[in-house]
Motif scaffolding. Structure first.
Motif, short mmCIF file in Angstrom:
data_model
loop_
_atom_site.label_atom_id
_atom_site.label_comp_id
_atom_site.label_asym_id
_atom_site.label_seq_id
_atom_site.Cartn_x
_atom_site.Cartn_y
_atom_site.Cartn_z
N MET A 90 60.62 100.73 83.25
CA MET A 90 59.24 100.38 84.01
C MET A 90 58.88 101.39 84.93
O MET A 90 59.72 101.98 85.90
CB MET A 90 59.01 99.25 84.70
CG MET A 90 57.81 98.77 85.49
SD MET A 90 57.88 97.34 86.33
CE MET A 90 59.00 97.79 87.47
N ILE A 91 57.58 102.09 84.58
CA ILE A 91 57.25 103.20 85.52
C ILE A 91 56.49 102.47 86.84
O ILE A 91 55.63 101.87 86.87
CB ILE A 91 56.07 103.99 84.79
CG1 ILE A 91 56.88 104.84 83.84
CG2 ILE A 91 55.44 105.12 86.02
CD1 ILE A 91 57.87 105.70 84.21
N ARG A 92 57.11 102.94 87.91
CA ARG A 92 56.39 102.62 89.32
C ARG A 92 55.82 103.49 90.40
O ARG A 92 55.13 103.21 91.15
CB ARG A 92 57.51 101.79 90.18
CG ARG A 92 58.26 100.66 89.31
CD ARG A 92 59.55 100.07 90.10
NE ARG A 92 58.99 99.64 91.39
CZ ARG A 92 60.17 98.94 92.23
NH1 ARG A 92 61.35 99.31 91.96
NH2 ARG A 92 59.54 98.62 93.58
N TYR B 40 49.25 102.57 90.57
CA TYR B 40 50.59 103.02 90.97
C TYR B 40 50.58 103.95 92.21
O TYR B 40 49.22 104.61 92.48
CB TYR B 40 50.99 104.01 89.71
CG TYR B 40 51.08 103.48 88.38
CD1 TYR B 40 52.44 102.78 88.03
CD2 TYR B 40 49.94 103.51 87.46
CE1 TYR B 40 52.39 102.26 87.04
CE2 TYR B 40 49.93 102.84 86.41
CZ TYR B 40 51.30 102.15 85.93
OH TYR B 40 51.35 101.65 84.64
N PRO B 41 51.57 104.04 93.02
CA PRO B 41 51.40 105.23 94.05
C PRO B 41 51.47 106.60 93.15
O PRO B 41 52.35 106.82 92.33
CB PRO B 41 52.83 105.00 94.82
CG PRO B 41 53.40 104.05 93.80
CD PRO B 41 52.63 103.40 92.91
N VAL B 42 50.51 107.68 93.54
CA VAL B 42 50.57 108.86 92.80
C VAL B 42 50.69 109.93 93.83
O VAL B 42 50.27 109.96 94.94
CB VAL B 42 49.05 109.00 92.16
CG1 VAL B 42 48.78 110.29 91.60
CG2 VAL B 42 48.59 107.86 91.17
N TYR B 43 51.53 110.88 93.28
CA TYR B 43 52.02 112.31 94.25
C TYR B 43 51.75 113.36 93.51
O TYR B 43 51.62 113.20 92.10
CB TYR B 43 53.55 111.93 94.54
CG TYR B 43 53.72 110.67 95.23
CD1 TYR B 43 53.90 110.55 96.53
CD2 TYR B 43 54.26 109.52 94.43
CE1 TYR B 43 54.27 109.37 97.24
CE2 TYR B 43 54.58 108.35 95.17
CZ TYR B 43 54.82 108.64 96.41
OH TYR B 43 54.83 107.14 97.38
N GLY B 44 51.88 114.42 94.36
CA GLY B 44 51.94 115.93 93.55
C GLY B 44 53.00 116.55 93.89
O GLY B 44 53.58 116.21 95.06
N ALA C 116 46.03 110.60 77.35
CA ALA C 116 46.89 110.31 76.22
C ALA C 116 48.22 110.99 76.49
O ALA C 116 49.05 110.18 75.83
CB ALA C 116 46.30 111.05 75.13
N CYS C 117 48.43 111.75 77.14
CA CYS C 117 49.65 112.36 77.47
C CYS C 117 50.65 111.37 78.28
O CYS C 117 51.71 111.51 77.91
CB CYS C 117 49.50 113.75 78.27
SG CYS C 117 51.17 114.69 79.03
N ILE C 118 49.93 110.67 78.82
CA ILE C 118 51.10 109.58 79.67
C ILE C 118 50.98 108.27 79.16
O ILE C 118 51.79 107.54 79.78
CB ILE C 118 50.64 109.77 81.11
CG1 ILE C 118 49.08 109.37 81.43
CG2 ILE C 118 50.93 111.11 81.74
CD1 ILE C 118 48.86 109.12 82.88
N ALA C 119 50.00 107.90 78.27
CA ALA C 119 49.79 106.51 77.99
C ALA C 119 50.99 105.92 77.48
O ALA C 119 51.33 104.65 78.07
CB ALA C 119 48.76 106.51 76.68
N ASN C 120 51.86 106.66 76.71
CA ASN C 120 52.89 105.59 76.14
C ASN C 120 53.95 105.28 77.18
O ASN C 120 54.97 104.50 76.86
CB ASN C 120 53.64 106.60 75.14
CG ASN C 120 52.71 106.59 74.10
OD1 ASN C 120 51.93 105.79 73.53
ND2 ASN C 120 52.96 107.77 73.03
N TYR C 121 53.99 105.95 78.42
CA TYR C 121 54.93 105.72 79.55
C TYR C 121 54.54 104.31 80.36
O TYR C 121 55.40 104.25 81.15
CB TYR C 121 55.23 107.06 80.34
CG TYR C 121 55.68 108.28 79.48
CD1 TYR C 121 57.26 108.23 79.64
CD2 TYR C 121 54.94 109.14 78.95
CE1 TYR C 121 58.03 109.46 78.89
CE2 TYR C 121 55.72 110.19 78.14
CZ TYR C 121 57.17 110.35 78.28
OH TYR C 121 57.40 111.31 77.30
N LEU C 122 53.27 104.25 80.13
CA LEU C 122 52.59 103.46 81.25
C LEU C 122 52.68 101.87 80.70
O LEU C 122 52.48 101.66 79.52
CB LEU C 122 51.26 103.75 81.79
CG LEU C 122 51.43 105.07 82.59
CD1 LEU C 122 50.17 105.31 82.80
CD2 LEU C 122 52.44 105.18 83.49
#
Length: 204
Positions: A1-3, A103-107, A198-204
């Protein structure tokens, strides 16, 4: 699970144009050594030193001006640097806003203070409220660590506070993606100009 989601900045959120940057340094400054320090993934020489936090932005400007056309000033260096950053795909703005709601988003970027200031301008020009979307920007020049070294991924994960396996990292450099995976993160390679969602869809 991605947090939590961590994005590289240049090449992922902000489009890069290396050829344009080379032209800018030559036309604005008459600086011919730009190809010695500008690289597709990891900068070298004084540019790399600035991104590693070994020299300041002012020291970088002074070093460039020493080999530039007479009469050039520090602001000209900043204008030439801005040639690297060409803008932001408008579709990424609502994507980042939606992600930040869940989600918490960071750079996390190998970066410097000159380019960071320009990136913030591009965010604002694109309508992105970057200070609301990003919990924090982790910059190599401030941390004095650089991707793909494991230490920077370990330090970022420790500050985020989630196990590495629950953090997704998106970068346009395979070396950096491999570095994140070696530190236990989930990571994926993004190709500039493609669909970031689309690049990240499968991870979420």
């Amino acid at each position: 699970m991605i947090r939590a989601i961590v994005f590289d900045l240049g090449g992922v959120l902000i489009d890069l144009d290396f050829d344009n940057c080379v032209r800018s340094f030559r036309e604005i400054l008459g600086y011919e050594r730009i190809t010695e320090i500008l690289d597709l993934s990891h900068q070298k020489g004084i540019y790399g030193d600035m991104e590693a936090g070994l020299i300041t932005a002012d020291e970088f400007r002074a070093a460039v001006l020493a080999d530039s056309r007479p009469g050039c000033v520090p602001a000209d260096v900043d204008r030439a640097m801005a040639g690297l950053l060409t803008g932001m795909d408008p579709a990424k703005v609502p994507l980042l806003e939606r992600l930040a709601e869940k989600y918490p988003v960071y750079g996390l970027s190998n970066n410097n203070e000159i380019s960071t200031a320009r990136m913030h301008e591009i965010y604002e020009e694109s309508g992105l409220d970057w200070q609301r979307v990003f919990r924090k920007e982790f910059l190599s020049c401030r941390m004095k660590m650089m991707k793909p070294a494991r230490e920077i991924f370990d330090a970022v994960a420790a500050e985020i506070g989630f196990p590495p396996a629950e953090i997704l990292f998106v970068d346009d450099s395979q070396k950096n993606v491999d570095g994140a995976r070696a530190a236990g993160w989930q990571a994926t390679l993004y190709v500039q100009g493609t669909d970031l969602g689309a690049c990240i869809a499968n991870y979420l």
